[in-house]
Design an enzyme around this catalytic site. Sequence first.
Site, PDB file in Angstrom:
ATOM      1  N   ILE A 152      -4.046   7.061  30.628  1.00  0.00           N
ATOM      2  CA  ILE A 152      -3.932   8.336  29.922  1.00  0.00           C
ATOM      3  C   ILE A 152      -5.308   8.940  29.674  1.00  0.00           C
ATOM      4  CG2 ILE A 152      -2.991   9.495  27.902  1.00  0.00           C
ATOM      5  CD1 ILE A 152      -0.957   8.267  29.875  1.00  0.00           C
ATOM      6  N   TYR A 153      -6.271   8.099  29.340  1.00  0.00           N
ATOM      7  CA  TYR A 153      -7.632   8.600  29.140  1.00  0.00           C
ATOM      8  C   TYR A 153      -8.176   9.197  30.430  1.00  0.00           C
ATOM      9  CZ  TYR A 153     -12.560   8.754  27.871  1.00  0.00           C
ATOM     10  OH  TYR A 153     -13.836   9.175  27.635  1.00  0.00           O
TER      11      TYR A 153
END
Length: 259
Positions: A152-153
């Site tokens: 997600i980062y």
Amino acid sequence: MNKLALITGASSGIGRAYADRFAADGYDLIVVGRRGDRLEQIVAARPEVNVRPVVADLSTDAGVDAVAQLCATEPLTVLVNNAGVAHYMPLADLSAEKARELAHIKVVAPTMLTRAAVVGMQKRGKGTIINVSGMIAFSGPVPTSLMPRRAIYAGGLAFAVTMSQTLNAELEGTGVRVQVVCPGVVATEFHERQGMDLSQIPRMSAEDVVTASLRGMELGEVVVAPGVEDAGLLATVFAAELAAFSGQSPELASRYQKS
């Protein structure tokens, strides 16, 4: 009227470096962060310009909406979307709360603040939007053995790259420019707040990141990679992306057809 820059994540690190640089160049500032005491330090350190501290949590809708209202109503010369949070972990280990916080700060906030600011910038015929991403945006193909997964980062940083490139093209001829900055590991508090000790790893200074960003603007670069010496590497990446985009066909590719 003085030039005006709004900077998120301004209380430390890269955001603070942008605040100091723009103040030194005579900009008035709107500095946004979660820690009011840190923002007040900027006010005290920069008496030569008007510094307005705004305490807001961009992981919440209320925080995003409050800052977006400023972006829509203030005559911004520059918007710096710098606020960040890491939450480095595989998706299966990422709590729903942390996933929501990460998506809000790295995707929702830049989207809504940029949307709010760009209308006024277009009407005034000038403005600059700087999105702070990172080289992890290009790390998707890296095997697990070389880098821990942080889907997600990494996806949030990649979003910043593609949005910035596409929006800059969309705004061509309006006087509004968009840039995305992709540093590697930077010597800030960012990793320490995640419980990561990177003190033994060579790191770039936040001030050098800002220097690269502003020099990149002079050079006309949309994607600025402060630590990449060979700019041709980025050109190769983007040429390959365009080749793949242009190479599509309405016909099913032969490798997907049954023999």
